[in-house]
Design an enzyme around this catalytic site. Structure first.
Site, mmCIF file in Angstrom:
data_model
loop_
_atom_site.group_PDB
_atom_site.id
_atom_site.type_symbol
_atom_site.label_atom_id
_atom_site.label_comp_id
_atom_site.label_asym_id
_atom_site.label_seq_id
_atom_site.Cartn_x
_atom_site.Cartn_y
_atom_site.Cartn_z
ATOM 1 N N GLU A 90 0.817 -1.213 0.000
ATOM 2 C CA GLU A 90 0.000 0.000 0.000
ATOM 3 C C GLU A 90 0.849 1.261 0.000
ATOM 4 O O GLU A 90 0.498 2.247 -0.610
ATOM 5 C CB GLU A 90 -0.920 0.012 1.216
ATOM 6 C CG GLU A 90 -2.068 -0.954 1.090
ATOM 7 C CD GLU A 90 -3.020 -0.833 2.248
ATOM 8 O OE1 GLU A 90 -3.146 0.260 2.801
ATOM 9 O OE2 GLU A 90 -3.630 -1.842 2.595
ATOM 10 N N ASP A 111 8.379 21.919 12.761
ATOM 11 C CA ASP A 111 8.268 23.366 12.830
ATOM 12 C C ASP A 111 7.177 23.781 11.865
ATOM 13 O O ASP A 111 7.283 23.567 10.671
ATOM 14 C CB ASP A 111 9.597 24.026 12.453
ATOM 15 C CG ASP A 111 9.514 25.542 12.506
ATOM 16 O OD1 ASP A 111 8.629 26.057 13.210
ATOM 17 O OD2 ASP A 111 10.319 26.194 11.844
#
Length: 158
Positions: A90, A111
């Site tokens: 997958e 961040d």
């Protein structure tokens, strides 16, 4: 990247750009450097080839069996293609060995500019704030009051 000007005026003559600069040649050498594979990378490579070989055998086999048993040779390639898709993992990543690094992580720091701004509901912010104990221990909603906020902008406000 190689030149910074804080203030003043100057006249410059550009003699090289991109890969022809010093930084460019260093970056090219680093990207061209061949790294030795770890044992995990070698095993991932072996497993990938086993899956490819298995698919190379199964897809034609399913095509023939489906075509012979159902007699519909126009539908057989579609069915064998769906089997190939089902056999393919997958998640296909560019560097499969990165999975090893993700499994070894204890913490992930990101961040995200503009974190927790007023008026902007980001699902990442909501998930983080709902799952940290300090947010609940400090009673962020009732014990603290936001005084001011400067929203993120791409231009510096000196």
């Amino acid at each position: 990247m190689g030149t910074n000007v804080v203030s003043g005026t100057a006249t410059a003559v550009i003699v090289a750009t991109g890969n022809l600069t010093y930084f460019g040649t260093v970056a090219k050498r680093l990207s061209d450097a061949e790294r030795s594979q770890t044992s995990f990378q070698v095993e991932i490579h072996k497993i990938s080839w086993v899956l490819i070989r298995f698919m190379a055998v199964m897809v034609p086999t399913v095509f023939l069996i489906n075509g012979l048993t159902k007699g519909n040779w126009w539908e057989a390639p579609l069915f064998s293609l769906s089997v190939a898709v089902g056999l393919t993992p997958e998640i296909i990543v560019k560097h499969l060995e990165a999975i090893h690094n993700f499994g070894a992580m204890d913490m992930l720091f990101t961040d995200k500019t503009g974190h927790y701004q007023t008026g902007l509901k980001n699902l990442l912010d909501v998930a983080i704030l709902d799952n940290i104990e300090i947010h609940h221990d400090l009673n962020m909603g009732s014990d603290f009051k936001k005084i001011d906020e400067i929203p993120f902008g791409f231009q510096c406000r000196g």
